[in-house]
Design a protein around this motif. Structure first.
Motif, PDB file in Angstrom:
ATOM      1  N   PRO B 105       0.798  -1.241   0.000  1.00  0.00           N
ATOM      2  CA  PRO B 105       0.000   0.000   0.000  1.00  0.00           C
ATOM      3  C   PRO B 105       0.826   1.286   0.000  1.00  0.00           C
ATOM      4  O   PRO B 105       0.312   2.337  -0.377  1.00  0.00           O
ATOM      5  CB  PRO B 105      -0.852  -0.120   1.265  1.00  0.00           C
ATOM      6  N   SER B 106       2.084   1.210   0.391  1.00  0.00           N
ATOM      7  CA  SER B 106       2.897   2.429   0.355  1.00  0.00           C
ATOM      8  C   SER B 106       3.131   2.911  -1.076  1.00  0.00           C
ATOM      9  O   SER B 106       3.585   4.031  -1.293  1.00  0.00           O
ATOM     10  CB  SER B 106       4.243   2.186   1.036  1.00  0.00           C
ATOM     11  N   THR B 108       0.950   3.608  -3.217  1.00  0.00           N
ATOM     12  CA  THR B 108      -0.078   4.540  -3.674  1.00  0.00           C
ATOM     13  C   THR B 108      -0.741   5.157  -2.444  1.00  0.00           C
ATOM     14  O   THR B 108      -0.298   4.938  -1.318  1.00  0.00           O
ATOM     15  CB  THR B 108      -1.105   3.825  -4.573  1.00  0.00           C
ATOM     16  N   SER B 109      -1.767   5.917  -2.631  1.00  0.00           N
ATOM     17  CA  SER B 109      -2.435   6.544  -1.493  1.00  0.00           C
ATOM     18  C   SER B 109      -3.907   6.706  -1.827  1.00  0.00           C
ATOM     19  O   SER B 109      -4.316   6.574  -2.989  1.00  0.00           O
ATOM     20  CB  SER B 109      -1.813   7.909  -1.188  1.00  0.00           C
ATOM     21  N   SER B 110      -4.701   6.968  -0.814  1.00  0.00           N
ATOM     22  CA  SER B 110      -6.118   7.183  -1.012  1.00  0.00           C
ATOM     23  C   SER B 110      -6.537   8.442  -0.263  1.00  0.00           C
ATOM     24  O   SER B 110      -6.064   8.716   0.838  1.00  0.00           O
ATOM     25  CB  SER B 110      -6.912   5.976  -0.494  1.00  0.00           C
ATOM     26  N   ILE B 117      -6.228   1.364   8.458  1.00  0.00           N
ATOM     27  CA  ILE B 117      -4.852   1.194   7.997  1.00  0.00           C
ATOM     28  C   ILE B 117      -4.098   0.411   9.065  1.00  0.00           C
ATOM     29  O   ILE B 117      -4.181   0.727  10.254  1.00  0.00           O
ATOM     30  CB  ILE B 117      -4.155   2.555   7.759  1.00  0.00           C
ATOM     31  N   TYR B 119      -0.309  -0.655  10.208  1.00  0.00           N
ATOM     32  CA  TYR B 119       1.089  -0.292   9.968  1.00  0.00           C
ATOM     33  C   TYR B 119       2.012  -1.420  10.419  1.00  0.00           C
ATOM     34  O   TYR B 119       1.669  -2.218  11.301  1.00  0.00           O
ATOM     35  CB  TYR B 119       1.454   0.988  10.720  1.00  0.00           C
ATOM     36  N   THR B 125       5.149   2.463   8.137  1.00  0.00           N
ATOM     37  CA  THR B 125       4.916   1.809   6.852  1.00  0.00           C
ATOM     38  C   THR B 125       3.552   1.114   6.846  1.00  0.00           C
ATOM     39  O   THR B 125       3.323   0.190   7.626  1.00  0.00           O
ATOM     40  CB  THR B 125       6.011   0.759   6.577  1.00  0.00           C
ATOM     41  N   PRO B 126       2.651   1.536   5.973  1.00  0.00           N
ATOM     42  CA  PRO B 126       1.354   0.852   5.908  1.00  0.00           C
ATOM     43  C   PRO B 126       1.500  -0.517   5.254  1.00  0.00           C
ATOM     44  O   PRO B 126       2.195  -0.656   4.251  1.00  0.00           O
ATOM     45  CB  PRO B 126       0.500   1.787   5.055  1.00  0.00           C
ATOM     46  N   ASP B 129      -4.440  -1.415   3.846  1.00  0.00           N
ATOM     47  CA  ASP B 129      -5.240  -0.195   3.799  1.00  0.00           C
ATOM     48  C   ASP B 129      -6.593  -0.570   3.196  1.00  0.00           C
ATOM     49  O   ASP B 129      -6.671  -0.887   2.001  1.00  0.00           O
ATOM     50  CB  ASP B 129      -4.527   0.858   2.943  1.00  0.00           C
ATOM     51  N   ARG B 131      -8.976   1.156   2.427  1.00  0.00           N
ATOM     52  CA  ARG B 131      -9.493   2.106   1.437  1.00  0.00           C
ATOM     53  C   ARG B 131      -9.052   1.722   0.021  1.00  0.00           C
ATOM     54  O   ARG B 131      -9.683   2.084  -0.962  1.00  0.00           O
ATOM     55  CB  ARG B 131      -8.995   3.518   1.759  1.00  0.00           C
TER      56      ARG B 131
END
Lengths: 70, 314
Positions: B105-106, B108-110, B117, B119, B125-126, B129, B131
């Motif tokens: 997931p790191s 990209t992002s939402s 989330i 970590y 560090t995710p 996620d 989402r």
């Protein structure tokens, strides 16, 4: 019959088969002129399942039978 | 584990864990940015380059819209969060397979304000996620290619003289035969199957045709030549390079591990000697073409095919 091929290497494969590498040769008269002789040679291979007491020459013979080389 | 998050299903299988990097959907790519190689010879070869935007190592999945063989040939980091992904396919049909890119997931992002989330133990560090769309694996199989690409050599046929058969027209003798078949039961019940498969296995086949010709313009006596004699020698090395691929046969829900021709060519050389009553009077020769690799098969260890449902991410 004189054997027109020669086994040059046999390789064991990881999936239980063997690959037999060979050369086969054939002499032909070019255009009917006996003073012009060609010798044609092919280096090739065949792959078969591994069994006990394999006759490599017979395997190559069977592979070449009907192909025009024998 | 003293800290962190762990989610298990009824069979105690891990669904989400702060100790693992869970893969999430990054993007879908519908067409390549470049056709690296294309020919209709040898049954058809296509090699395309797709470009993904991803801030972590991508795991690409692809659709297989035809009954041809497919495989990821290469994934390379071109910098700036961009990755080039090369896909190989046999056959001559039009259209492109679609690529689905997954990564941790790191990558990209939402902007969505709701979700969960998880970590990693660094607290930064995710690893999950909610989402984003996590990768849901719906199937998998370990496959390997056959040791032999072809089981028998070619018949009497190609020219030994200066590759004059032409590497493009010699394709018939290189048609791959070796196939390992695996069950893909249930594949037809997946709305849009997508596959992750890296083409690791490699093979090369070479056939060497040679010919020598002796011409005697003097007297031929018991196989010897009294007078002027020429001897000519031709060698042609026709070769084809293969990569491992997979193929879906949807009629009976099977998956084949196949060989895909990827490159082919021919190398030749010629030399000539002449003599007069056994005394050398000169010679010559030439060579051209592309030198072959060696007859070999590599990287036949089991290779995993991961199957997911692309419809979840459309």
């Amino acid at each position: 019959m004189i054997k027109p091929f020669k086994v040059i290497k046999v390789r064991d494969e990881v999936d239980g088969t063997i690959t037999i590498f060979y050369t086969v040769a054939k002499s032909v008269v070019e255009d009917g002129n006996t003073q012009s002789i060609s010798t044609r040679v092919l280096t090739s291979h065949t792959n078969v399942p591994r069994t006990d007491n394999m006759d490599f020459d017979m395997i190559v013979f069977n592979a070449l039978e009907g192909t025009g080389w024998l | 584990m003293s800290y962190g998050f762990l989610s298990l299903n009824n069979n105690n299988q891990v669904l989400v864990s702060s100790d693992t990097r869970n893969l999430h959907f990054i993007q879908k790519i519908s067409s390549p940015i470049e056709t690296i190689y294309s020919t209709d010879d040898y049954g058809g070869i296509r090699q395309w380059k797709y470009r993904a935007t991803c801030n972590a190592i991508p795991l690409p999945f692809f659709t297989m819209p035809t009954a041809d063989s497919y495989g990821i040939a290469r994934i390379s980091d071109v910098g700036g969060g961009l990755w080039d992904i090369e896909l190989l396919r046999t056959g001559t049909s039009g259209g492109y397979p679609e690529l689905y890119i997954f990564a941790e997931p790191s990558a990209t992002s939402s902007a969505d304000g709701y979700g969960m989330i998880v970590y990693a133990d660094d607290g930064v560090t995710p690893v999950f996620d909610s989402r984003l769309k996590p990768l849901v694996v719906v199937g998998g199989v370990t496959v390997s290619q056959t040791s032999a690409v072809r089981y028998n050599g070619p018949p009497y046929g190609l020219s030994s003289d200066n590759c004059s058969t032409g590497p493009a027209t010699s394709g018939g003798v290189f048609t791959p035969e070796g196939i390992n078949t695996y069950s893909a039961a249930g594949i037809n019940s997946i709305a849009k199957p997508i596959y992750s498969y890296n083409s690791i296995a490699q093979a090369e086949i070479m056939y060497h045709w040679s010919r020598s010709q002796r011409d005697c313009t003097g007297f031929d006596v018991y196989g010897g030549c009294l007078g002027y004699q020429t001897e000519k020698f031709w060698d042609s090395y026709y070769w084809c390079f293969y990569r491992g691929g997979i193929q879906i046969i949807s009629n009976n829900e099977t998956l084949n591990a196949t060989w895909m021709p990827t490159r082919f060519n021919c190398y030749w050389n010629f030399r000539e000697d002449s003599s007069f009553f056994g005394i050398g009077t000169g010679g010559g020769g030439g060579a051209d073409g592309t030198w072959p690799y060696n007859n070999e098969t590599l990287n036949l260890s089991g290779n995993t095919v991961i199957i997911a449902n692309g419809a979840r991410y459309d």
